[in-house]
Write a protein that holds these residues in place. Sequence first.
Motif, PDB file in Angstrom:
ATOM      1  N   UNK A 182      -1.053  -8.184   6.138  1.00 40.08           N
ATOM      2  CA  UNK A 182      -0.100  -7.435   6.567  1.00 40.08           C
ATOM      3  C   UNK A 182       0.573  -6.684   5.200  1.00 40.08           C
ATOM      4  N   UNK A 183       0.706  -7.460   4.313  1.00 38.50           N
ATOM      5  CA  UNK A 183       1.396  -7.031   3.033  1.00 38.50           C
ATOM      6  C   UNK A 183       0.373  -6.192   2.089  1.00 38.50           C
ATOM      7  N   UNK A 184      -0.941  -6.469   2.124  1.00 44.15           N
ATOM      8  CA  UNK A 184      -2.006  -5.664   1.490  1.00 44.15           C
ATOM      9  C   UNK A 184      -2.139  -4.429   2.201  1.00 44.15           C
ATOM     10  N   UNK A 185      -1.870  -4.335   3.626  1.00 38.04           N
ATOM     11  CA  UNK A 185      -2.246  -3.125   4.284  1.00 38.04           C
ATOM     12  C   UNK A 185      -0.984  -1.963   3.864  1.00 38.04           C
ATOM     13  N   UNK A 186       0.187  -2.327   3.102  1.00 41.84           N
ATOM     14  CA  UNK A 186       1.164  -1.438   2.494  1.00 41.84           C
ATOM     15  C   UNK A 186       0.513  -0.911   1.525  1.00 41.84           C
ATOM     16  N   UNK A 187      -0.785  -1.053   0.644  1.00 44.55           N
ATOM     17  CA  UNK A 187      -1.031  -0.540  -0.298  1.00 44.55           C
ATOM     18  C   UNK A 187      -2.466   0.102  -0.139  1.00 44.55           C
ATOM     19  N   UNK A 188      -2.979   0.033   1.325  1.00 45.62           N
ATOM     20  CA  UNK A 188      -4.226   0.594   1.584  1.00 45.62           C
ATOM     21  C   UNK A 188      -4.511   2.093   1.052  1.00 45.62           C
ATOM     22  N   UNK A 189      -3.500   2.797   0.933  1.00 39.72           N
ATOM     23  CA  UNK A 189      -3.934   4.150   0.205  1.00 39.72           C
ATOM     24  C   UNK A 189      -3.507   4.327  -1.006  1.00 39.72           C
ATOM     25  N   UNK A 190      -3.212   3.406  -1.626  1.00 41.70           N
ATOM     26  CA  UNK A 190      -2.704   3.281  -3.231  1.00 41.70           C
ATOM     27  C   UNK A 190      -4.289   3.945  -3.957  1.00 41.70           C
ATOM     28  N   UNK A 191      -3.864   4.600  -4.965  1.00 41.19           N
ATOM     29  CA  UNK A 191      -5.119   5.407  -5.555  1.00 41.19           C
ATOM     30  C   UNK A 191      -5.952   4.465  -6.746  1.00 41.19           C
ATOM     31  N   UNK A 192      -5.022   3.292  -6.949  1.00 42.28           N
ATOM     32  CA  UNK A 192      -5.599   2.411  -8.143  1.00 42.28           C
ATOM     33  C   UNK A 192      -5.948   1.007  -7.353  1.00 42.28           C
ATOM     34  N   UNK A 193      -6.087   0.987  -6.133  1.00 44.23           N
ATOM     35  CA  UNK A 193      -6.341   0.008  -5.401  1.00 44.23           C
ATOM     36  C   UNK A 193      -7.595   0.174  -4.040  1.00 44.23           C
ATOM     37  N   UNK A 194      -8.674  -0.553  -4.368  1.00 45.06           N
ATOM     38  CA  UNK A 194      -9.633  -0.683  -3.428  1.00 45.06           C
ATOM     39  C   UNK A 194      -9.667  -1.886  -2.728  1.00 45.06           C
ATOM     40  N   UNK A 195     -10.161  -1.552  -1.364  1.00 41.77           N
ATOM     41  CA  UNK A 195     -10.379  -2.696  -0.564  1.00 41.77           C
ATOM     42  C   UNK A 195     -11.765  -2.692  -0.042  1.00 41.77           C
ATOM     43  N   UNK A 196     -12.404  -3.920   0.005  1.00 43.75           N
ATOM     44  CA  UNK A 196     -13.634  -4.079   0.191  1.00 43.75           C
ATOM     45  C   UNK A 196     -14.005  -5.479   1.088  1.00 43.75           C
ATOM     46  N   UNK A 197     -14.650  -5.237   2.364  1.00 43.44           N
ATOM     47  CA  UNK A 197     -14.980  -6.436   3.086  1.00 43.44           C
ATOM     48  C   UNK A 197     -16.209  -7.034   2.675  1.00 43.44           C
ATOM     49  N   UNK A 198     -15.900  -8.554   2.896  1.00 46.89           N
ATOM     50  CA  UNK A 198     -16.850  -9.601   2.561  1.00 46.89           C
ATOM     51  C   UNK A 198     -18.168  -9.433   3.479  1.00 46.89           C
ATOM     52  N   UNK A 199     -17.825  -8.894   4.686  1.00 51.34           N
ATOM     53  CA  UNK A 199     -18.931  -8.681   5.603  1.00 51.34           C
ATOM     54  C   UNK A 199     -19.800  -7.340   5.351  1.00 51.34           C
ATOM     55  N   UNK A 200     -19.199  -6.262   4.777  1.00 51.28           N
ATOM     56  CA  UNK A 200     -20.255  -5.341   4.282  1.00 51.28           C
ATOM     57  C   UNK A 200     -20.789  -5.536   3.062  1.00 51.28           C
ATOM     58  N   UNK A 201     -20.554  -6.398   1.981  1.00 49.14           N
ATOM     59  CA  UNK A 201     -20.755  -7.042   1.115  1.00 49.14           C
ATOM     60  C   UNK A 201     -22.237  -7.719   1.402  1.00 49.14           C
ATOM     61  N   UNK A 202     -22.047  -8.627   2.293  1.00 44.22           N
ATOM     62  CA  UNK A 202     -23.158  -9.458   2.865  1.00 44.22           C
ATOM     63  C   UNK A 202     -24.252  -8.586   3.588  1.00 44.22           C
ATOM     64  N   UNK A 203     -23.930  -7.465   4.181  1.00 42.67           N
ATOM     65  CA  UNK A 203     -24.710  -6.602   4.941  1.00 42.67           C
ATOM     66  C   UNK A 203     -25.572  -5.777   3.906  1.00 42.67           C
ATOM     67  N   UNK A 204     -24.971  -5.304   3.019  1.00 45.57           N
ATOM     68  CA  UNK A 204     -25.691  -4.345   1.936  1.00 45.57           C
ATOM     69  C   UNK A 204     -24.853  -4.405   0.553  1.00 45.57           C
ATOM     70  N   UNK A 205     -25.400  -5.472  -0.245  1.00 44.78           N
ATOM     71  CA  UNK A 205     -24.601  -5.747  -1.440  1.00 44.78           C
ATOM     72  C   UNK A 205     -24.747  -4.628  -2.462  1.00 44.78           C
ATOM     73  N   UNK A 206     -25.836  -4.030  -2.488  1.00 44.24           N
ATOM     74  CA  UNK A 206     -26.380  -2.762  -3.484  1.00 44.24           C
ATOM     75  C   UNK A 206     -25.235  -1.619  -2.975  1.00 44.24           C
ATOM     76  N   UNK A 207     -25.180  -1.591  -1.618  1.00 43.51           N
ATOM     77  CA  UNK A 207     -24.330  -0.334  -1.498  1.00 43.51           C
ATOM     78  C   UNK A 207     -22.710  -0.564  -1.786  1.00 43.51           C
ATOM     79  N   UNK A 208     -22.507  -2.015  -1.558  1.00 43.80           N
ATOM     80  CA  UNK A 208     -21.085  -2.253  -1.966  1.00 43.80           C
ATOM     81  C   UNK A 208     -20.787  -2.182  -3.173  1.00 43.80           C
ATOM     82  N   UNK A 209     -21.680  -2.983  -4.194  1.00 40.45           N
ATOM     83  CA  UNK A 209     -21.530  -2.699  -5.611  1.00 40.45           C
ATOM     84  C   UNK A 209     -21.449  -1.241  -5.995  1.00 40.45           C
ATOM     85  N   UNK A 210     -22.342  -0.311  -5.484  1.00 45.77           N
ATOM     86  CA  UNK A 210     -22.186   1.082  -6.147  1.00 45.77           C
ATOM     87  C   UNK A 210     -20.853   1.696  -5.683  1.00 45.77           C
TER      88      UNK A 210
END
Length: 247
Positions: free
Chosen positions: A131-159
């Motif tokens: 809930x707290x991190x959701x307040x920062x979801x549009x912050x220009x210096x904060x990026x959020x990435x899912x564990x699941x998407x990294x598992x599905x395509x690690x190379x795309x996630x790393x890019x």
Amino acid sequence: TNWLDEMVKELESTNAKYTEEEMKERINAEKKLKTFPRLEFGDPGIYERMKKLPSRRIILTHLPPHLLPPSVLQSTAKILVLLRNPKDTAVSYYHFYNNMPVLPSFASWDEYFEAFMKGKLAWGSYFDHLVEWNKYIDHERIMMINYEELKEDQILGMKRIAAFFGFSLSEEDFHRIAKETSFQAMKEKSNETHGKFGDILFRKGVVGNWKDLFSKAQNEEMDRKFEDCLGGTKLAGKMKYDVYCKA
């Protein structure tokens, strides 16, 4: 976080093209921390030692925004937030709790589940954390990435991570790093990288393990809790709860 840490360090060092001497200097600086490089671990002097880490510093934490030093959010530092679906997070944390000597063990999954849902664990409620991190979801210096998407395509996630930090790597680099930081590769060398904690930190590294432990009632209880806390938020959409948390 250990998996993501290794990925980011490999991306950063490949981008920077450090000499052997520079790499030794960075490794030695981390050793002088005398603990895991986490903001919440160690003695008060850890912060002074962290200041001496060579730039770029990569520092991990499990802390929510309100417990971070205000300077972190006000500076030019970039923050990469790793999200994981709450059901797999609960299961992973259950095994971590019962295997980590410094934490109290739970007699059963049911007993632990009740504590997880009430946030009565070290680091508090995972729902409050989201809930707290959701307040920062549009912050220009904060990026959020899912564990699941990294598992599905690690190379795309790393890019995506490399683009966020301004790293420039070749296609070959991404494939090499993906191979070197696969869950299996890291698990195999965990004893030398993480010592006696290696087996605790690298257990299964899969998506959907929650289906082995959740009862129907627990499943429905967490669905309600997630909806109450995050229903309709941008973070909920990003986490794809319906994809990863529905039986």
